[in-house]
Design an enzyme around this catalytic site. Sequence first.
Site, PDB file in Angstrom:
ATOM      1  N   ALA A 241       0.808  -1.231   0.000  1.00 21.73           N
ATOM      2  CA  ALA A 241       0.000   0.000   0.000  1.00 21.73           C
ATOM      3  C   ALA A 241       0.833   1.269   0.000  1.00 21.73           C
ATOM      4  O   ALA A 241       0.295   2.355  -0.206  1.00 21.73           O
ATOM      5  CB  ALA A 241      -0.932   0.005   1.205  1.00 21.73           C
TER       6      ALA A 241
ATOM      7  N   GLY B 248       3.377   1.534  -2.028  1.00 25.40           N
ATOM      8  CA  GLY B 248       4.089   1.472  -3.315  1.00 25.40           C
ATOM      9  C   GLY B 248       3.479   2.367  -4.381  1.00 25.40           C
ATOM     10  O   GLY B 248       2.421   2.994  -4.206  1.00 25.40           O
TER      11      GLY B 248
ATOM     12  N   ASP C 116       4.810  -7.899   8.356  1.00 22.42           N
ATOM     13  CA  ASP C 116       5.967  -8.648   7.881  1.00 22.42           C
ATOM     14  C   ASP C 116       5.422  -9.859   7.116  1.00 22.42           C
ATOM     15  O   ASP C 116       4.810 -10.752   7.717  1.00 22.42           O
ATOM     16  CB  ASP C 116       6.801  -9.079   9.097  1.00 22.42           C
ATOM     17  CG  ASP C 116       7.975  -9.955   8.699  1.00 22.42           C
ATOM     18  OD1 ASP C 116       8.057 -10.352   7.519  1.00 22.42           O
ATOM     19  OD2 ASP C 116       8.794 -10.241   9.583  1.00 22.42           O
TER      20      ASP C 116
ATOM     21  N   ASP D 129      -4.207  -8.169 -16.105  1.00 23.27           N
ATOM     22  CA  ASP D 129      -3.456  -7.730 -17.278  1.00 23.27           C
ATOM     23  C   ASP D 129      -4.076  -6.372 -17.577  1.00 23.27           C
ATOM     24  O   ASP D 129      -5.213  -6.308 -18.057  1.00 23.27           O
ATOM     25  CB  ASP D 129      -3.647  -8.683 -18.465  1.00 23.27           C
ATOM     26  CG  ASP D 129      -2.805  -8.243 -19.647  1.00 23.27           C
ATOM     27  OD1 ASP D 129      -2.827  -7.041 -19.972  1.00 23.27           O
ATOM     28  OD2 ASP D 129      -2.121  -9.094 -20.233  1.00 23.27           O
ATOM     29  N   HIS D 130      -3.364  -5.300 -17.259  1.00 20.50           N
ATOM     30  CA  HIS D 130      -4.045  -4.004 -17.282  1.00 20.50           C
ATOM     31  C   HIS D 130      -4.492  -3.613 -18.693  1.00 20.50           C
ATOM     32  O   HIS D 130      -5.342  -2.744 -18.846  1.00 20.50           O
ATOM     33  CB  HIS D 130      -3.209  -2.913 -16.599  1.00 20.50           C
ATOM     34  CG  HIS D 130      -2.109  -2.346 -17.429  1.00 20.50           C
ATOM     35  ND1 HIS D 130      -0.938  -3.012 -17.646  1.00 20.50           N
ATOM     36  CD2 HIS D 130      -2.003  -1.182 -18.118  1.00 20.50           C
ATOM     37  CE1 HIS D 130      -0.155  -2.277 -18.428  1.00 20.50           C
ATOM     38  NE2 HIS D 130      -0.781  -1.159 -18.726  1.00 20.50           N
TER      39      HIS D 130
ATOM     40  N   HIS E 240       0.383  -8.687 -22.414  1.00 20.30           N
ATOM     41  CA  HIS E 240      -0.458  -7.703 -23.109  1.00 20.30           C
ATOM     42  C   HIS E 240      -0.613  -7.992 -24.615  1.00 20.30           C
ATOM     43  O   HIS E 240      -1.713  -7.946 -25.152  1.00 20.30           O
ATOM     44  CB  HIS E 240       0.121  -6.294 -22.955  1.00 20.30           C
ATOM     45  CG  HIS E 240       0.489  -5.938 -21.551  1.00 20.30           C
ATOM     46  ND1 HIS E 240      -0.284  -6.292 -20.462  1.00 20.30           N
ATOM     47  CD2 HIS E 240       1.541  -5.251 -21.041  1.00 20.30           C
ATOM     48  CE1 HIS E 240       0.283  -5.829 -19.366  1.00 20.30           C
ATOM     49  NE2 HIS E 240       1.391  -5.202 -19.681  1.00 20.30           N
TER      50      HIS E 240
HETATM   51  C1  BG6 Z   1       3.619  -2.781 -18.029  1.00 18.87           C
HETATM   52  C2  BG6 Z   1       5.085  -3.011 -18.251  1.00 18.87           C
HETATM   53  O1  BG6 Z   1       2.958  -4.005 -17.870  1.00 18.87           O
HETATM   54  O2  BG6 Z   1       3.072  -2.099 -19.141  1.00 18.87           O
HETATM   55  C3  BG6 Z   1       5.802  -1.701 -18.487  1.00 18.87           C
HETATM   56  O3  BG6 Z   1       5.656  -3.660 -17.118  1.00 18.87           O
HETATM   57  C4  BG6 Z   1       5.142  -0.924 -19.598  1.00 18.87           C
HETATM   58  O4  BG6 Z   1       7.179  -1.917 -18.798  1.00 18.87           O
HETATM   59  C5  BG6 Z   1       3.643  -0.820 -19.364  1.00 18.87           C
HETATM   60  O5  BG6 Z   1       5.710   0.356 -19.627  1.00 18.87           O
HETATM   61  C6  BG6 Z   1       2.954  -0.205 -20.568  1.00 18.87           C
HETATM   62  O6  BG6 Z   1       1.629   0.049 -20.238  1.00 18.87           O
HETATM   63  P1  BG6 Z   1       0.795   1.149 -20.994  1.00 18.87           P
HETATM   64  O7  BG6 Z   1      -0.569   1.069 -20.402  1.00 18.87           O
HETATM   65  O8  BG6 Z   1       1.476   2.473 -20.760  1.00 18.87           O
HETATM   66  O9  BG6 Z   1       0.839   0.776 -22.440  1.00 18.87           O
END
Ligand code: BG6
Length: 493
Positions: free
Chosen positions: A10, A12, A81, A173-174, A236
């Site tokens: 939290a 970070g 911890d 996976d954003h 990604h």
């Molecule tokens: C992350 C990687 O998953 O995706 C990074 O670890 C990268 O290295 C990032 O910069 C890119 O994400 P985005 O959303 O900016 O395309």
Amino acid sequence: MTSLIMIFGATGDLAHRKLFPSLYRLFERGRLNKYAVIGVARRSMSNDDFQQSVKDSVLAALGNKDNLDEFASHFYYQSHDVADSSSYAELNKLAHEIDENYQLEGNRIFYLAMAPEFFGPIALHLKSDGLTNVKGYKRLVIEKPFGHDLESAKELNKQIRTAFSEEEVYRIDHYLGKEMVRNIEVIRFANAIFEPLWNNRYISNIQITSSETLGVEERGRYYETSGALRDMLQNHMMQMVALLAMEPPIKLTTDEIRSEKVRVFRSLRTVVGDEVNDYFVRGQYGEGMMADKSVPAYRDEQMVDKESNTETFVAGKVMIDNFRWAGVPFYIRTGKRMAAKSTKIVVQFKDIPMNLYYQTEKMLNPNLLVIHIQPEEGITLHLNAKKAGGHLDAQEVKLSFANTGINAMNTPEGYEKLLYDCMRGDATNFTHWDEVAYSWAFVDKISEVWEGTKAEFPNYASGSMGPQAAEELLEKDGFFWWPVTDLDVDNCK
Ligand code: BG6
């Protein structure tokens, strides 16, 4: 939504830049009914200081906001911890008290925003120290990287699965939170003009580029063990390939969609040994100019080996050996310190059987469907139409739809969507273990070859679009990369 969210890590960067602002956005939209957050991290801190840091991060990300004090008053802090059972016992006690105060029905989300080496041990402790013993739901949200290769991913998965079932694991996976990545399915399956053409009879190739202008920044230590292949391609890029290539699911349920994606992963042509360098190109940035400033080579970045063999760029030709896609290359490329920050998908259709019209100077352009993922969001369809005037010359016209300007202000950020999905129990846009395993199996074959041979790095200048070999990869098939900046929505009016 009613949940107690425990964020490990939290203090970070991820928590501050993404998670707190995203939670605020959910709160602002009335999507957090009963909620509390316990921030967990090693250093000691008072609740007040933690709440202040939460408010600061919202202010930094979103500017001045209403009801910030009320929002932050639901946040608590626990110094912890990760290797010590008594720490977990204290955390559990606090969680029970908070659960009771806020009537959270025993629902718990554990969000691991930590260094990956802690994922497995934390999951094991959560179980052995009783934190997963709840009467509501329990869910584990886990950031990438999910392992370093197939073996380590399996080991991690085994540890996690002792405490959580597959349905309870939300692997982030954003890219799957990005508006236009989610739109791929709708564009494909809701349009009669695309889906019938979405196959090897009408599509000549598909290009996916995710280029970055940033270098490795202060992440040298992590990146040296990862490289572009593990950092971007395994997750990604391969997720975007799966969404573009999958069959229509029979229903829009999590299981159906994921199982169609898994079938794509199962159809990937595995390239091994010498073939790897025919299908994939690696690169590493040298010094160069970015926005009129000179920037150092990768090997001169902090915590990077002066002789590093790590790739900061990868391009590849991915073949999907199934009925729909046989013979259609999916070209993918991603890299750091490239000329533009851009994620785009270009679907190039085959030429018409006979060309009756010529443009003034060149042949007819192929039809393209461009999906702009970022920075701009939208789609552009490149067509040919008659040039105004006397002759029957054709010229290229572009039909664009840009998300920006229409509802950009209201478009939720990726993490906001993913957090909300997790609270609702919708795992569709998270990666299933099978997807992770297949894509590691694919990538491992490439890294085996690359790790065993020293590359001639650096081989592209910062500020360029990557090594020459990436151009040749397409040229030998008779194609070229569509230049990403020329395809921008702004250039398409
Ligand atoms: C992350 C990687 O998953 O995706 C990074 O670890 C990268 O290295 C990032 O910069 C890119 O994400 P985005 O959303 O900016 O395309």
